[in-house]
Design a protein around this motif. Structure first.
Motif, PDB file in Angstrom:
ATOM      1  N   CYS A   3     -35.214   4.590   2.279  1.00 50.97           N
ATOM      2  CA  CYS A   3     -33.765   4.687   2.147  1.00 50.97           C
ATOM      3  C   CYS A   3     -33.495   5.567   0.918  1.00 50.97           C
ATOM      4  O   CYS A   3     -34.176   5.429  -0.097  1.00 50.97           O
ATOM      5  N   ASP A  19     -28.103   5.978   2.123  1.00 51.16           N
ATOM      6  CA  ASP A  19     -28.374   5.343   3.411  1.00 51.16           C
ATOM      7  C   ASP A  19     -28.133   3.835   3.340  1.00 51.16           C
ATOM      8  O   ASP A  19     -29.035   3.058   3.579  1.00 51.16           O
ATOM      9  N   PHE A  20     -26.937   3.432   3.013  1.00 51.09           N
ATOM     10  CA  PHE A  20     -26.607   2.014   2.989  1.00 51.09           C
ATOM     11  C   PHE A  20     -25.268   1.828   3.677  1.00 51.09           C
ATOM     12  O   PHE A  20     -24.532   2.776   3.911  1.00 51.09           O
ATOM     13  N   GLU A  49     -37.198  -2.793   2.106  1.00 57.14           N
ATOM     14  CA  GLU A  49     -36.983  -1.361   2.340  1.00 57.14           C
ATOM     15  C   GLU A  49     -37.517  -0.542   1.171  1.00 57.14           C
ATOM     16  O   GLU A  49     -37.163  -0.810   0.027  1.00 57.14           O
ATOM     17  N   VAL A  51     -37.195   2.528  -1.261  1.00 63.83           N
ATOM     18  CA  VAL A  51     -35.996   3.259  -1.682  1.00 63.83           C
ATOM     19  C   VAL A  51     -36.382   4.398  -2.612  1.00 63.83           C
ATOM     20  O   VAL A  51     -37.214   4.220  -3.502  1.00 63.83           O
TER      21      VAL A  51
END
Length: 83
Positions: A3, A19-20, A49, A51
């Motif tokens: 992400c 990307d959230f 995830e 990041v």
């Protein structure tokens, strides 16, 4: 796939985007934007995830890039690696 979270200047202050689920987050200072981005990165890593946090200066140059690997149950300390 990791992400991505970006901290960058905007016309009205600083923005955190990536990307959230939530839309871009606005902040009046770069320090507050970076703090919020790091907290978000830690929460996403805790959820499993990977990041990548990319921080930009007012002139657009990269100030730093950090990798937050997915949280491992045996590790107690939060982890961020300079990428």
């Amino acid at each position: 796939m990791p992400c991505f979270i970006f901290v960058e200047p905007s016309d009205d202050g600083w923005i955190v985007r990536g990307d959230f689920r939530d839309g871009p987050l606005m902040f009046s200072t770069g320090a507050r934007a970076e703090q919020a981005a790091r907290e978000l990165a830690h929460r996403l890593a805790d959820a499993g995830e990977p990041v990548i946090l990319d921080i930009r200066l007012r002139n657009g140059a990269r100030a730093g890039r950090f990798l937050f690997p997915p949280h491992v149950a045996e590790t107690q300390a939060p982890l961020a690696l300079r990428a």
